[in-house]
Design a protein around this motif. Structure first.
Motif, PDB file in Angstrom:
ATOM      1  N   ALA A 115       0.836  -1.209   0.000  1.00  0.00           N
ATOM      2  CA  ALA A 115       0.000   0.000   0.000  1.00  0.00           C
ATOM      3  C   ALA A 115       0.867   1.254   0.000  1.00  0.00           C
ATOM      4  O   ALA A 115       0.566   2.238  -0.691  1.00  0.00           O
ATOM      5  N   ALA A 116       1.954   1.224   0.773  1.00  0.00           N
ATOM      6  CA  ALA A 116       2.858   2.377   0.818  1.00  0.00           C
ATOM      7  C   ALA A 116       3.533   2.603  -0.527  1.00  0.00           C
ATOM      8  O   ALA A 116       3.658   3.742  -0.999  1.00  0.00           O
ATOM      9  N   PHE A 117       3.952   1.535  -1.167  1.00  0.00           N
ATOM     10  CA  PHE A 117       4.590   1.669  -2.480  1.00  0.00           C
ATOM     11  C   PHE A 117       3.582   2.113  -3.539  1.00  0.00           C
ATOM     12  O   PHE A 117       3.907   2.913  -4.422  1.00  0.00           O
ATOM     13  N   THR A 118       2.369   1.591  -3.454  1.00  0.00           N
ATOM     14  CA  THR A 118       1.330   1.994  -4.405  1.00  0.00           C
ATOM     15  C   THR A 118       1.017   3.478  -4.256  1.00  0.00           C
ATOM     16  O   THR A 118       0.822   4.194  -5.251  1.00  0.00           O
ATOM     17  N   ALA A 119       0.983   3.964  -3.005  1.00  0.00           N
ATOM     18  CA  ALA A 119       0.725   5.385  -2.767  1.00  0.00           C
ATOM     19  C   ALA A 119       1.809   6.270  -3.367  1.00  0.00           C
ATOM     20  O   ALA A 119       1.549   7.427  -3.722  1.00  0.00           O
ATOM     21  N   ARG A 120       3.003   5.705  -3.492  1.00  0.00           N
ATOM     22  CA  ARG A 120       4.111   6.446  -4.110  1.00  0.00           C
ATOM     23  C   ARG A 120       4.124   6.305  -5.630  1.00  0.00           C
ATOM     24  O   ARG A 120       5.033   6.734  -6.290  1.00  0.00           O
ATOM     25  N   GLN A 121       3.112   5.666  -6.157  1.00  0.00           N
ATOM     26  CA  GLN A 121       2.886   5.560  -7.595  1.00  0.00           C
ATOM     27  C   GLN A 121       4.058   4.894  -8.321  1.00  0.00           C
ATOM     28  O   GLN A 121       4.490   5.342  -9.392  1.00  0.00           O
ATOM     29  N   VAL A 122       4.588   3.822  -7.738  1.00  0.00           N
ATOM     30  CA  VAL A 122       5.635   3.087  -8.436  1.00  0.00           C
ATOM     31  C   VAL A 122       5.086   2.540  -9.745  1.00  0.00           C
ATOM     32  O   VAL A 122       3.894   2.245  -9.868  1.00  0.00           O
ATOM     33  N   ASP A 123       5.962   2.421 -10.739  1.00  0.00           N
ATOM     34  CA  ASP A 123       5.518   1.930 -12.043  1.00  0.00           C
ATOM     35  C   ASP A 123       5.298   0.422 -12.051  1.00  0.00           C
ATOM     36  O   ASP A 123       4.585  -0.103 -12.908  1.00  0.00           O
ATOM     37  N   GLY A 124       5.926  -0.279 -11.123  1.00  0.00           N
ATOM     38  CA  GLY A 124       5.766  -1.727 -11.061  1.00  0.00           C
ATOM     39  C   GLY A 124       6.346  -2.275  -9.779  1.00  0.00           C
ATOM     40  O   GLY A 124       7.091  -1.591  -9.073  1.00  0.00           O
ATOM     41  N   MET A 125       5.993  -3.527  -9.490  1.00  0.00           N
ATOM     42  CA  MET A 125       6.480  -4.187  -8.272  1.00  0.00           C
ATOM     43  C   MET A 125       6.924  -5.606  -8.582  1.00  0.00           C
ATOM     44  O   MET A 125       6.252  -6.327  -9.331  1.00  0.00           O
ATOM     45  N   ILE A 126       8.046  -5.990  -7.993  1.00  0.00           N
ATOM     46  CA  ILE A 126       8.500  -7.379  -7.991  1.00  0.00           C
ATOM     47  C   ILE A 126       8.292  -7.883  -6.573  1.00  0.00           C
ATOM     48  O   ILE A 126       8.816  -7.309  -5.619  1.00  0.00           O
ATOM     49  N   ILE A 127       7.526  -8.965  -6.438  1.00  0.00           N
ATOM     50  CA  ILE A 127       7.086  -9.402  -5.113  1.00  0.00           C
ATOM     51  C   ILE A 127       7.462 -10.858  -4.876  1.00  0.00           C
ATOM     52  O   ILE A 127       7.220 -11.714  -5.730  1.00  0.00           O
ATOM     53  N   VAL A 128       8.057 -11.128  -3.704  1.00  0.00           N
ATOM     54  CA  VAL A 128       8.162 -12.495  -3.191  1.00  0.00           C
ATOM     55  C   VAL A 128       6.923 -12.683  -2.316  1.00  0.00           C
ATOM     56  O   VAL A 128       6.878 -12.203  -1.187  1.00  0.00           O
ATOM     57  N   PRO A 129       5.879 -13.351  -2.812  1.00  0.00           N
ATOM     58  CA  PRO A 129       4.591 -13.344  -2.122  1.00  0.00           C
ATOM     59  C   PRO A 129       4.639 -14.066  -0.769  1.00  0.00           C
ATOM     60  O   PRO A 129       5.340 -15.053  -0.601  1.00  0.00           O
ATOM     61  N   THR A 130       3.855 -13.569   0.172  1.00  0.00           N
ATOM     62  CA  THR A 130       3.657 -14.268   1.432  1.00  0.00           C
ATOM     63  C   THR A 130       2.628 -15.379   1.217  1.00  0.00           C
ATOM     64  O   THR A 130       2.145 -15.595   0.113  1.00  0.00           O
ATOM     65  N   ILE A 131       2.265 -16.041   2.314  1.00  0.00           N
ATOM     66  CA  ILE A 131       1.329 -17.161   2.219  1.00  0.00           C
ATOM     67  C   ILE A 131      -0.109 -16.708   2.022  1.00  0.00           C
ATOM     68  O   ILE A 131      -0.979 -17.519   1.733  1.00  0.00           O
ATOM     69  N   GLY A 132      -0.391 -15.420   2.190  1.00  0.00           N
ATOM     70  CA  GLY A 132      -1.760 -14.948   2.086  1.00  0.00           C
ATOM     71  C   GLY A 132      -2.244 -14.842   0.651  1.00  0.00           C
ATOM     72  O   GLY A 132      -1.486 -15.020  -0.306  1.00  0.00           O
ATOM     73  N   GLY A 133      -3.530 -14.536   0.482  1.00  0.00           N
ATOM     74  CA  GLY A 133      -4.076 -14.288  -0.846  1.00  0.00           C
ATOM     75  C   GLY A 133      -3.618 -12.943  -1.377  1.00  0.00           C
ATOM     76  O   GLY A 133      -3.233 -12.045  -0.610  1.00  0.00           O
ATOM     77  N   HIS A 134      -3.680 -12.778  -2.707  1.00  0.00           N
ATOM     78  CA  HIS A 134      -3.173 -11.552  -3.313  1.00  0.00           C
ATOM     79  C   HIS A 134      -4.182 -10.904  -4.256  1.00  0.00           C
ATOM     80  O   HIS A 134      -3.800 -10.122  -5.137  1.00  0.00           O
ATOM     81  N   GLY A 135      -5.454 -11.215  -4.033  1.00  0.00           N
ATOM     82  CA  GLY A 135      -6.487 -10.569  -4.826  1.00  0.00           C
ATOM     83  C   GLY A 135      -6.488  -9.058  -4.645  1.00  0.00           C
ATOM     84  O   GLY A 135      -6.914  -8.322  -5.543  1.00  0.00           O
ATOM     85  N   PHE A 136      -5.982  -8.566  -3.498  1.00  0.00           N
ATOM     86  CA  PHE A 136      -5.970  -7.124  -3.234  1.00  0.00           C
ATOM     87  C   PHE A 136      -5.088  -6.364  -4.226  1.00  0.00           C
ATOM     88  O   PHE A 136      -5.204  -5.146  -4.366  1.00  0.00           O
ATOM     89  N   LEU A 137      -4.194  -7.083  -4.926  1.00  0.00           N
ATOM     90  CA  LEU A 137      -3.324  -6.427  -5.893  1.00  0.00           C
ATOM     91  C   LEU A 137      -4.038  -6.102  -7.204  1.00  0.00           C
ATOM     92  O   LEU A 137      -3.516  -5.337  -8.022  1.00  0.00           O
ATOM     93  N   LYS A 138      -5.222  -6.671  -7.406  1.00  0.00           N
ATOM     94  CA  LYS A 138      -5.919  -6.436  -8.667  1.00  0.00           C
ATOM     95  C   LYS A 138      -6.296  -4.971  -8.845  1.00  0.00           C
ATOM     96  O   LYS A 138      -6.309  -4.446  -9.970  1.00  0.00           O
ATOM     97  N   GLN A 139      -6.578  -4.283  -7.734  1.00  0.00           N
ATOM     98  CA  GLN A 139      -6.960  -2.869  -7.842  1.00  0.00           C
ATOM     99  C   GLN A 139      -5.791  -2.002  -8.308  1.00  0.00           C
ATOM    100  O   GLN A 139      -5.939  -1.250  -9.284  1.00  0.00           O
ATOM    101  N   PRO A 140      -4.608  -2.063  -7.661  1.00  0.00           N
ATOM    102  CA  PRO A 140      -3.492  -1.257  -8.191  1.00  0.00           C
ATOM    103  C   PRO A 140      -3.072  -1.685  -9.589  1.00  0.00           C
ATOM    104  O   PRO A 140      -2.653  -0.849 -10.392  1.00  0.00           O
ATOM    105  N   MET A 141      -3.195  -2.984  -9.909  1.00  0.00           N
ATOM    106  CA  MET A 141      -2.869  -3.428 -11.257  1.00  0.00           C
ATOM    107  C   MET A 141      -3.826  -2.816 -12.279  1.00  0.00           C
ATOM    108  O   MET A 141      -3.419  -2.404 -13.363  1.00  0.00           O
ATOM    109  N   ALA A 142      -5.111  -2.725 -11.913  1.00  0.00           N
ATOM    110  CA  ALA A 142      -6.086  -2.095 -12.809  1.00  0.00           C
ATOM    111  C   ALA A 142      -5.767  -0.617 -13.008  1.00  0.00           C
ATOM    112  O   ALA A 142      -6.099  -0.035 -14.052  1.00  0.00           O
ATOM    113  N   GLY A 143      -5.105  -0.017 -12.015  1.00  0.00           N
ATOM    114  CA  GLY A 143      -4.711   1.387 -12.111  1.00  0.00           C
ATOM    115  C   GLY A 143      -3.410   1.603 -12.850  1.00  0.00           C
ATOM    116  O   GLY A 143      -2.938   2.738 -12.949  1.00  0.00           O
TER     117      GLY A 143
END
Length: 339
Positions: A115-143
């Motif tokens: 959320a902090a990186f998204t607020a800084r309007q990064v152009d992209g993210m490389i993520i080592v995912p945790t064990i949780g779900g990642h559906g929450f990323l669909k919103q910044p990806m849509a943006g």
């Protein structure tokens, strides 16, 4: 008392030029005479002016921020530090800056960092995912924020993913131990719900099954998140009435803890997943399944920059091969962890 930051207008006033001219100079645009550029540069240095990229990008919606984010498990882990350096090298070649955060494999912390990186309007993210779900990323990806996963796939997310052949690498390691006469082979692993650990444990079981060796749960230890826990697990294995003669350690942190806990003259055979610095200088030198964090980071970065540049093809899954490096720690028979 806060000090007011110098503005572009302040620089323009000091240099005797228009704010538009200052903007062209600090942005590196052509068309400004050398003498004028020199006066602007002198005023910038005198006043300590710094360009406000965030404000500039807010004004220019179609302009990227030339920043990307890297979200890893633990940057203190040498594996992720090497991965981060590789990503940074690829970004630097393209004029990008990398913001880095560590999640400690905690989904809530991961969400906060992203959320902090998204607020800084990064152009992209490389993520080592945790064990949780990642559906929450669909919103910044849509943006417009591009996402690539590395080391592990993300649940509920169709994006480019770069991993290694964890299961095959682990199976080869355990098969190697079996080939040197071992039947009581212990597995020492991190959290079982981490994708890489699930895959490596599956490879361990594959090797046992292929050689008709019954699984013995007394030889299995999960949840080893630190060298201290790995040492404690080793002590528990050594205390068994029939201790293991060989160990498969599923990552570098666990391997380091186990090596630190081996103080008897006849240590068990060991194969570790992940190479270690100076592993060839240990006594005996350490046999490992080696994965390349530099290749992982570089491959993920190249995929991300391709997406930022406009690649809209279907998501790709890239699986890199591991290397099995034989050095000597697994190539002897029937040693016991007993004192």
């Amino acid at each position: 008392m806060s000090v007011k930051r110098p503005t572009m207008k302040d620089v323009a006033r000091a240099a005797g030029v228009s704010p538009m001219t200052v903007s062209r100079v600090v942005s590196g645009e052509p068309g400004v005479s050398p003498g004028t550029a020199a006066k602007v540069g002198q005023a910038v240095r005198k006043l300590g002016y710094q360009r406000n990229d965030t404000a500039r990008h807010l004004r220019q919606k179609n302009l990227g921020t030339s920043t990307i984010a890297l979200v890893v498990d633990d940057l203190a882990n040498p594996f992720y530090a090497l991965m981060a350096r590789s990503v940074e090298d690829e970004a630097h070649r393209r004029g990008y800056v990398v913001l880095v955060g560590s999640t400690n494999d905690e989904p809530a912390r991961e969400r906060d960092i992203i959320a902090a990186f998204t607020a800084r309007q990064v152009d992209g993210m490389i993520i080592v995912p945790t064990i949780g779900g990642h559906g929450f990323l669909k919103q910044p990806m849509a943006g417009g924020t591009h996402v690539v996963c590395v080391d592990r796939p993300a649940k509920g997310l169709a994006v480019d993913t770069v991993t290694v052949d964890n299961r095959a690498g682990a199976e080869r390691a355990v098969t190697h131990l079996i080939g040197h006469g071992h039947r009581r082979i212990a597995y020492l692993g991190d959290r079982f719900d981490i994708w890489t650990q699930t895959e490596r444990y599956a490879g361990y079981l594959d090797a046992l099954a292929a050689h008709e060796i019954p699984q013995d749960l007394s030889l299995v230890r999960h949840e080893l998140r630190s060298p201290h826990r790995a040492r404690a697990a080793l002590a528990g294995l050594r205390a068994l009435a029939d201790p293991p003669t060989a160990l498969f350690t599923s990552n570098d942190i666990i391997t380091m803890g186990v090596l630190d806990g081996l103080d008897d003259p006849t240590p068990p055979a060991i194969v570790g997943f992940d190479d270690l610095p100076l592993a060839e200088r240990l006594s005996p030198p350490l046999t490992v399944v080696s994965q390349d964090p530099v290749a992982l980071g570089g491959t993920a970065a190249n995929l991300l920059f391709a997406r930022i540049a406009g690649d809209r093809s279907a998501p790709r899954s890239v699986v890199l091969l591991t290397r099995f490096i034989v050095r000597g720690s697994a190539e002897f028979r029937g040693r016991s962890t007993g004192g």
